[in-house]
Design a protein around this motif. Structure first.
Motif, PDB file in Angstrom:
ATOM      1  N   ALA A 290       0.442  72.292  13.769  1.00 29.72           N
ATOM      2  CA  ALA A 290       0.516  72.928  15.163  1.00 29.72           C
ATOM      3  C   ALA A 290       1.604  71.094  15.809  1.00 29.72           C
ATOM      4  O   ALA A 290       2.320  71.654  16.279  1.00 29.72           O
ATOM      5  CB  ALA A 290      -0.363  72.448  15.692  1.00 29.72           C
ATOM      6  N   SER A 291       1.726  70.244  14.652  1.00 29.50           N
ATOM      7  CA  SER A 291       2.339  69.712  15.366  1.00 29.50           C
ATOM      8  C   SER A 291       3.954  69.535  15.677  1.00 29.50           C
ATOM      9  O   SER A 291       4.815  68.835  16.562  1.00 29.50           O
ATOM     10  CB  SER A 291       1.755  67.513  14.675  1.00 29.50           C
ATOM     11  N   SER A 292       4.185  70.194  14.267  1.00 27.43           N
ATOM     12  CA  SER A 292       5.595  70.358  14.611  1.00 27.43           C
ATOM     13  C   SER A 292       6.145  71.495  15.735  1.00 27.43           C
ATOM     14  O   SER A 292       7.090  71.350  15.948  1.00 27.43           O
ATOM     15  CB  SER A 292       5.918  71.255  12.693  1.00 27.43           C
ATOM     16  N   TRP A 293       5.267  72.127  15.649  1.00 25.59           N
ATOM     17  CA  TRP A 293       5.319  73.232  16.762  1.00 25.59           C
ATOM     18  C   TRP A 293       5.490  72.055  18.104  1.00 25.59           C
ATOM     19  O   TRP A 293       6.133  73.366  19.321  1.00 25.59           O
ATOM     20  CB  TRP A 293       4.140  74.278  16.874  1.00 25.59           C
ATOM     21  N   VAL A 294       4.510  71.560  18.435  1.00 24.13           N
ATOM     22  CA  VAL A 294       4.800  70.363  19.618  1.00 24.13           C
ATOM     23  C   VAL A 294       5.579  70.110  20.098  1.00 24.13           C
ATOM     24  O   VAL A 294       6.557  70.175  20.667  1.00 24.13           O
ATOM     25  CB  VAL A 294       3.931  70.020  19.835  1.00 24.13           C
ATOM     26  N   GLN A 295       5.897  69.418  18.822  1.00 21.25           N
ATOM     27  CA  GLN A 295       7.615  68.714  18.968  1.00 21.25           C
ATOM     28  C   GLN A 295       8.941  68.892  19.224  1.00 21.25           C
ATOM     29  O   GLN A 295       9.638  68.686  19.916  1.00 21.25           O
ATOM     30  CB  GLN A 295       7.746  67.496  17.179  1.00 21.25           C
ATOM     31  N   GLY A 296       8.576  70.595  18.475  1.00 19.66           N
ATOM     32  CA  GLY A 296       9.688  70.978  18.520  1.00 19.66           C
ATOM     33  C   GLY A 296       9.662  72.321  20.088  1.00 19.66           C
ATOM     34  O   GLY A 296      10.911  72.723  20.387  1.00 19.66           O
ATOM     35  N   HIS A 297       8.659  72.170  20.737  1.00 17.59           N
ATOM     36  CA  HIS A 297       8.735  73.175  21.489  1.00 17.59           C
ATOM     37  C   HIS A 297       8.782  72.089  23.093  1.00 17.59           C
ATOM     38  O   HIS A 297       8.955  72.858  24.372  1.00 17.59           O
ATOM     39  CB  HIS A 297       7.806  74.718  21.387  1.00 17.59           C
ATOM     40  N   LEU A 299       7.835  68.454  23.544  1.00 16.36           N
ATOM     41  CA  LEU A 299       8.686  67.565  22.884  1.00 16.36           C
ATOM     42  C   LEU A 299       9.969  67.144  22.913  1.00 16.36           C
ATOM     43  O   LEU A 299      10.576  66.533  22.969  1.00 16.36           O
ATOM     44  CB  LEU A 299       7.694  66.763  22.302  1.00 16.36           C
ATOM     45  N   ASP A 300      11.051  68.589  23.001  1.00 11.85           N
ATOM     46  CA  ASP A 300      12.202  67.848  22.818  1.00 11.85           C
ATOM     47  C   ASP A 300      12.831  67.582  23.519  1.00 11.85           C
ATOM     48  O   ASP A 300      14.310  67.087  23.611  1.00 11.85           O
ATOM     49  CB  ASP A 300      12.781  70.062  23.409  1.00 11.85           C
ATOM     50  N   GLY A 301      12.822  67.251  24.487  1.00 10.47           N
ATOM     51  CA  GLY A 301      13.547  66.432  25.785  1.00 10.47           C
ATOM     52  C   GLY A 301      13.139  65.032  24.870  1.00 10.47           C
ATOM     53  O   GLY A 301      14.065  64.027  25.731  1.00 10.47           O
ATOM     54  N   VAL A 302      12.599  64.560  24.420  1.00  6.53           N
ATOM     55  CA  VAL A 302      11.995  62.991  23.717  1.00  6.53           C
ATOM     56  C   VAL A 302      13.280  62.869  22.773  1.00  6.53           C
ATOM     57  O   VAL A 302      13.637  63.294  21.773  1.00  6.53           O
ATOM     58  CB  VAL A 302      10.685  63.270  23.428  1.00  6.53           C
ATOM     59  N   ARG A 304      13.891  61.613  19.475  1.00 10.10           N
ATOM     60  CA  ARG A 304      13.745  61.315  17.880  1.00 10.10           C
ATOM     61  C   ARG A 304      13.515  60.198  17.728  1.00 10.10           C
ATOM     62  O   ARG A 304      12.022  60.248  16.243  1.00 10.10           O
ATOM     63  CB  ARG A 304      14.637  62.245  17.164  1.00 10.10           C
ATOM     64  N   HIS A 305      14.158  58.632  17.772  1.00 15.55           N
ATOM     65  CA  HIS A 305      13.104  57.832  17.768  1.00 15.55           C
ATOM     66  C   HIS A 305      12.258  58.137  17.501  1.00 15.55           C
ATOM     67  O   HIS A 305      11.462  56.705  16.867  1.00 15.55           O
ATOM     68  CB  HIS A 305      14.663  56.498  17.270  1.00 15.55           C
ATOM     69  N   ARG A 306      11.244  57.957  19.100  1.00 15.23           N
ATOM     70  CA  ARG A 306      10.360  57.314  19.419  1.00 15.23           C
ATOM     71  C   ARG A 306       9.617  58.566  18.459  1.00 15.23           C
ATOM     72  O   ARG A 306       8.172  58.186  19.055  1.00 15.23           O
ATOM     73  CB  ARG A 306      10.808  57.576  21.029  1.00 15.23           C
ATOM     74  N   LEU A 307       9.953  59.765  19.029  1.00 17.61           N
ATOM     75  CA  LEU A 307       8.852  60.420  18.105  1.00 17.61           C
ATOM     76  C   LEU A 307       8.679  59.915  16.372  1.00 17.61           C
ATOM     77  O   LEU A 307       7.534  60.699  16.514  1.00 17.61           O
ATOM     78  CB  LEU A 307       9.098  62.047  18.030  1.00 17.61           C
ATOM     79  N   VAL A 308       9.906  59.684  16.036  1.00 25.91           N
ATOM     80  CA  VAL A 308       9.613  58.892  15.005  1.00 25.91           C
ATOM     81  C   VAL A 308       8.238  58.010  14.638  1.00 25.91           C
ATOM     82  O   VAL A 308       7.297  57.925  14.430  1.00 25.91           O
ATOM     83  CB  VAL A 308      10.285  58.698  14.668  1.00 25.91           C
ATOM     84  N   VAL A 350       8.872  63.977  10.460  1.00 28.03           N
ATOM     85  CA  VAL A 350       9.039  64.970   9.786  1.00 28.03           C
ATOM     86  C   VAL A 350      10.503  65.367  10.048  1.00 28.03           C
ATOM     87  O   VAL A 350      11.390  65.188   9.837  1.00 28.03           O
ATOM     88  CB  VAL A 350       7.999  65.094   8.197  1.00 28.03           C
ATOM     89  N   PRO A 351      10.108  66.619  11.182  1.00 29.96           N
ATOM     90  CA  PRO A 351      11.403  67.194  11.792  1.00 29.96           C
ATOM     91  C   PRO A 351      12.547  66.461  12.517  1.00 29.96           C
ATOM     92  O   PRO A 351      13.423  66.697  12.157  1.00 29.96           O
ATOM     93  CB  PRO A 351      10.317  68.149  12.610  1.00 29.96           C
ATOM     94  N   SER A 352      12.117  65.274  12.836  1.00 32.37           N
ATOM     95  CA  SER A 352      12.695  64.227  13.636  1.00 32.37           C
ATOM     96  C   SER A 352      13.375  63.576  13.041  1.00 32.37           C
ATOM     97  O   SER A 352      14.853  63.562  13.132  1.00 32.37           O
ATOM     98  CB  SER A 352      11.204  63.849  14.499  1.00 32.37           C
TER      99      SER A 352
END
Length: 432
Positions: A290-297, A299-302, A304-308, A350-352
């Motif tokens: 679920a978290s991976s889906w959220v970051q991909g759909h 939070l795509d504009g955030v 990547r280093h901030r997501l990390v 991880v995806p980030s």
């Protein structure tokens, strides 16, 4: 891939009961960690074999070896046989994974490769939902051996079908490349790193002269050959790919060590059923997805280093909660929930990190970058699990209670988690 994922996830909740039945609780870190150490070797071995002769042979060898290793584990009479079975299973899993990816690259056209890779990822959804709770039920109602025997029976016919299918096909022309000698040192380095990691895991099980010697030899092998498998500047978190690789190691080490110790604590200290432990694994798998889906759909504009950084902070919070959950008066569900919370952080970071590693690499080096990330993940799991196990056994050796040892091990995991959050800015992609 479906059967590989099912076997990998179903086995984990049964390991605490297995090592307890075999009177080898102190060697649990070795049993849990040798799979990861061996998968590094299996991945390098399978990739090298696939480059030389095509993906069919290492894939067939991997699926056959997977069945044999399940039988070795199922018939274990000592914890050492169980560890050997897990080590060989790690080699098989590494060979299968890299062979499948290589086969997709060799046989699918460009337009279909993303779909094929996506299909491989979806093969883990049902195993993550059904594998752990079903294994927990079988272990609770029957025995942990039945889990291994059942997985071997489940895998046998598909394995034979894969071997027969691959043998009936015409031999695939193997890619030719230059510099065979240049490819041997990474394979040798991977073998020695796997050996060093296994020795280091054994060293954490006690403080005898034998353990100290194994620890010294394992540490020497790791220090000598790990740098050959990672980008230059990894250990000093050089900006770009090296920092991305290092953060993959730190976060994976913290998460999978948490995933190894929480079930052991629930079994040995809280005496919860294997079913509850299996449900914790299922919840973690769902939270990760679920978290991976959220970051991909969403939070795509955030950046990547901030997501990390955010994911690492969530991981750190889960680790702190696990340390609190080790206290005897805290509910058992407190510790079990930390696996789900930590998975939320990992699903975002991880995806980030994967995308950042590709962004920091030219197109012709993205395969090497992906390999370095996988190697770093395995090494991080082995190293952090080894350190946490050493702290755990040290506390038990000086007469501390079990909860004290678990609390100290969980507190140690704050170091890699917080360090990853602090260093996340060094993975940033420079704007053109």
């Amino acid at each position: 891939m479906f059967l590989t994922g099912f076997a990998a996830l179903a086995v984990i909740p049964t390991l605490p009961a297995a090592v307890r039945d075999l009177a080898g609780v102190s060697l649990y870190p070795l049993v849990a960690g040798c799979f990861v150490a061996a998968s590094l070797l299996g991945g390098v071995l399978g990739g090298d074999w696939a480059d030389r002769a095509g993906a069919r042979r290492p894939l067939a060898a991997g699926v056959v070896l997977a069945v044999l290793t399940l039988l070795i584990s199922a018939t274990s009479t000592t914890v050492w046989q169980l560890a050997a079975g897990r080590f060989l299973d790690g080699i098989a899993a590494g060979m299968i994974a890299v062979s499948i990816n290589t086969a997709i690259g060799q046989t699918y056209p460009d337009r279909l490769r993303p779909r094929a890779l996506s299909l491989m990822s979806t093969c883990w959804i049902i195993p993550s939902l059904a594998g752990p709770p079903l294994a927990g039920l079988v272990a609770a109602w029957w025995s942990w051996r039945a889990v291994f025997f059942g997985l071997a029976a489940l895998t046998l016919l598909p394995a034979l079908a894969v071997v027969a299918l691959l043998s009936s096909r015409s031999r695939q022309s193997a890619p030719t490349y230059r510099g065979d000698e240049a490819r041997r040192p990474p394979l040798l380095a991977a073998a020695l790193v796997s050996l060093g990691a296994a020795l280091a895991q054994f060293a954490t099980s006690g403080w005898s002269v034998r353990n100290l010697v194994c620890g010294a030899v394992g540490g020497a092998l790791l220090c000598s050959f790990v740098p050959r498998l990672l980008p230059r500047g990894t250990w000093r978190a050089a900006r770009g790919l090296p920092a991305s690789v290092l953060l993959r190691s730190l976060t994976s080490g913290a998460y999978f060590t948490l995933e190894a110790f929480v079930p052991l604590m629930l079994d040995t200290e809280r005496h919860v059923s294997a079913v509850l432990t299996g449900l914790a694994f299922t919840g973690a798998a769902l939270a990760w997805a679920a978290s991976s889906w959220v970051q991909g759909h969403l939070l795509d504009g955030v950046a990547r280093h901030r997501l990390v950084a955010g994911g690492a902070l969530v991981l750190a919070a889960a680790v702190a909660l696990a340390a609190a959950g080790a206290l005897p008066w805290m509910p058992a569900l407190t510790a079990a929930s930390t696996m789900v919370i930590a998975a939320v952080g990992m699903g975002a970071l991880v995806p980030s990190l994967t995308l950042l590693s590709l962004a920091h690499s030219p197109a012709e080096r993205q395969g090497c970058a992906s390999g370095a990330m996988q190697t770093s993940q395995n090494l991080g799991q082995v190293a952090v699990l080894g350190l946490a196990s050493a702290v755990f056994n040290l506390f038990l050796g000086v007469g501390s209670s079990g909860p004290g040892g678990y609390g100290a091990a969980f507190a140690l995991l704050l170091v890699p988690s917080v360090t990853a959050a602090v260093l996340a800015a060094r993975t940033r992609v420079a704007q053109a």
